[in-house]
Design a protein around this motif. Structure first.
Motif, PDB file in Angstrom:
ATOM      1  N   UNK A   1      41.219  58.041  41.022  1.00  0.00           N
ATOM      2  CA  UNK A   1      41.065  59.468  40.717  1.00  0.00           C
ATOM      3  C   UNK A   1      40.726  60.297  41.948  1.00  0.00           C
ATOM      4  N   UNK A   2      40.016  59.725  42.908  1.00  0.00           N
ATOM      5  CA  UNK A   2      39.586  60.503  44.068  1.00  0.00           C
ATOM      6  C   UNK A   2      40.573  60.417  45.236  1.00  0.00           C
ATOM      7  N   UNK A   3      41.647  59.615  45.078  1.00  0.00           N
ATOM      8  CA  UNK A   3      42.653  59.486  46.137  1.00  0.00           C
ATOM      9  C   UNK A   3      44.053  59.761  45.586  1.00  0.00           C
TER      10      UNK A   3
ATOM     11  N   UNK B   1      43.990  61.040  34.592  1.00  0.00           N
ATOM     12  CA  UNK B   1      45.047  60.126  34.173  1.00  0.00           C
ATOM     13  C   UNK B   1      45.151  58.939  35.126  1.00  0.00           C
ATOM     14  N   UNK B   2      45.121  59.202  36.436  1.00  0.00           N
ATOM     15  CA  UNK B   2      45.197  58.105  37.407  1.00  0.00           C
ATOM     16  C   UNK B   2      44.036  57.137  37.222  1.00  0.00           C
ATOM     17  N   UNK B   3      42.844  57.695  37.006  1.00  0.00           N
ATOM     18  CA  UNK B   3      41.688  56.841  36.778  1.00  0.00           C
ATOM     19  C   UNK B   3      41.845  55.979  35.552  1.00  0.00           C
TER      20      UNK B   3
ATOM     21  N   UNK C   1      37.494  49.741  48.260  1.00  0.00           N
ATOM     22  CA  UNK C   1      38.002  51.114  48.249  1.00  0.00           C
ATOM     23  C   UNK C   1      39.535  51.132  48.192  1.00  0.00           C
ATOM     24  N   UNK C   2      40.121  50.066  47.644  1.00  0.00           N
ATOM     25  CA  UNK C   2      41.573  50.014  47.504  1.00  0.00           C
ATOM     26  C   UNK C   2      41.941  48.926  46.503  1.00  0.00           C
TER      27      UNK C   2
ATOM     28  N   UNK D   1      41.666  54.013  49.700  1.00  0.00           N
ATOM     29  CA  UNK D   1      40.703  55.033  50.091  1.00  0.00           C
ATOM     30  C   UNK D   1      40.412  55.001  51.585  1.00  0.00           C
ATOM     31  N   UNK D   2      39.655  55.978  52.068  1.00  0.00           N
ATOM     32  CA  UNK D   2      39.405  56.122  53.509  1.00  0.00           C
ATOM     33  C   UNK D   2      38.641  54.934  54.084  1.00  0.00           C
ATOM     34  N   UNK D   3      37.834  54.243  53.271  1.00  0.00           N
ATOM     35  CA  UNK D   3      37.074  53.101  53.771  1.00  0.00           C
ATOM     36  C   UNK D   3      37.920  51.844  53.935  1.00  0.00           C
TER      37      UNK D   3
END
Length: 308
Positions: free
Chosen positions: A170-172, A193-195, A220-221, A248-250
């Motif tokens: 959801x956050x990416x 929806x993605x979440x 984070x992925x 994710x960024x991490x």
């Protein structure tokens, strides 16, 4: 030959591209993407939630209700499979009549995944009020015996991590996917929806959900994979699909690692080919896929119709 059969045969040259498997170069058995697709089109409307609606001027609209999406978004939704016709002269009128038909049934939103080769239909839908939401690249890997030798430490996600993976998805978001690019959906709805999709993947919607398993690497992925498509053209040979990947960024750099491991695992399971879809705008993942041996198999456009 029935009217429906005649219309299918008349458009066979273009309809072939509606099969996601038309780009396979060879199959070890006698499976035929066109024969499977033809049978699906002929039987449309004979099963629950599918319809074969005919306009007054003889055009057939094959579409289906989307019960899960309708419940999730709180608005009746549908998917147009294709349109069968023998002349485009009155096709725009038929498309407008189809929109009125959907509205009369209470449908608020309808999508269509149209191959780039069906330019005639793409143009008519655009003229009839349908809007472009996404352009997709369908990649396929048919040479799983020759993968880069590097392996990476990954593991299967566990049920207790479903909320974490849902949050990561959801956050990416990708702003160019069909939910985020379609003005019918709010950004909040698209992210939610993605979440939910990621949560469902962990809970059994996907056969495997892989996450990093290296010391010191935060979670984070993930990548969600199905190793056998439900409508695969080859019963004797598994055809898999990458259902969703989020980084994710991490976890920068883990996109390639997760995708490579998914391919290795597919090969170990005896999978014949793996499909993976992305947007034309996602240049980073396109580069990764081509480095890993994927090739472009098809280009399709997602169009949508909606009413307030």
């Amino acid at each position: 030959m029935s009217t429906l059969e005649a219309l299918i045969e008349a458009r066979a040259g273009v309809l072939t591209f509606y099969s996601p498997y038309h780009c396979l170069r060879s199959l070890p058995d006698s499976g035929s993407p066109w024969q499977l697709l033809r049978a699906q089109l002929l039987s449309f409307g004979n099963e629950g939630d599918t319809y074969c609606w005919s306009s007054n001027n003889g055009c057939y609209f094959l579409y289906a209700d989307l019960p899960w999406d309708s419940v999730f978004f709180g608005r009746p939704m549908a998917r147009l499979r294709t349109i069968l016709f023998d002349s485009a002269i009155n096709l725009q009128t038929a498309c407008l009549d189809f929109a009125a038909h959907l509205a009369a049934r209470g449908v608020r939103h309808c999508i269509a995944d149209i191959p780039a080769e069906d330019i005639q239909l793409l143009q008519v839908l655009g003229q009839s009020g349908w809007v472009l939401a996404e352009t997709r690249l369908q990649y396929v890997h048919e040479n799983l015996r020759q993968l880069p030798p590097e392996r990476y430490k990954v593991r299967q996600a566990v049920e207790s991590e479903q909320d974490t993976l849902g949050h990561i998805a959801a956050k990416n978001p990708n702003p160019f996917d069909r939910f985020h690019a379609d003005p019918f959906f709010s950004i909040k709805e698209a992210n939610t929806f993605l979440g939910r999709y990621a949560t469902a993947a962990v809970n059994g919607y996907c056969e495997e959900v892989l996450v990093p398993d290296e010391a010191g690497v935060p979670l984070d992925s993930f990548i969600a994979v199905n190793y056998q498509q439900r409508d695969a053209v080859s019963e004797a040979n598994s055809i898999g699909r990458i259902m969703l990947m989020t980084v994710g960024v991490q976890n920068r750099g883990w996109g390639r690692k997760l995708l490579a491991e998914a391919l290795h695992r597919a090969h170990e399971r005896g999978v014949y080919a793996v499909f993976s879809t992305t947007q034309t705008t996602n240049r980073a993942i396109i580069h990764i896929k081509e480095k890993l041996g994927f090739r472009l198999g098809a280009v399709t456009h997602i169009l949508s119709w909606s009413r307030p």
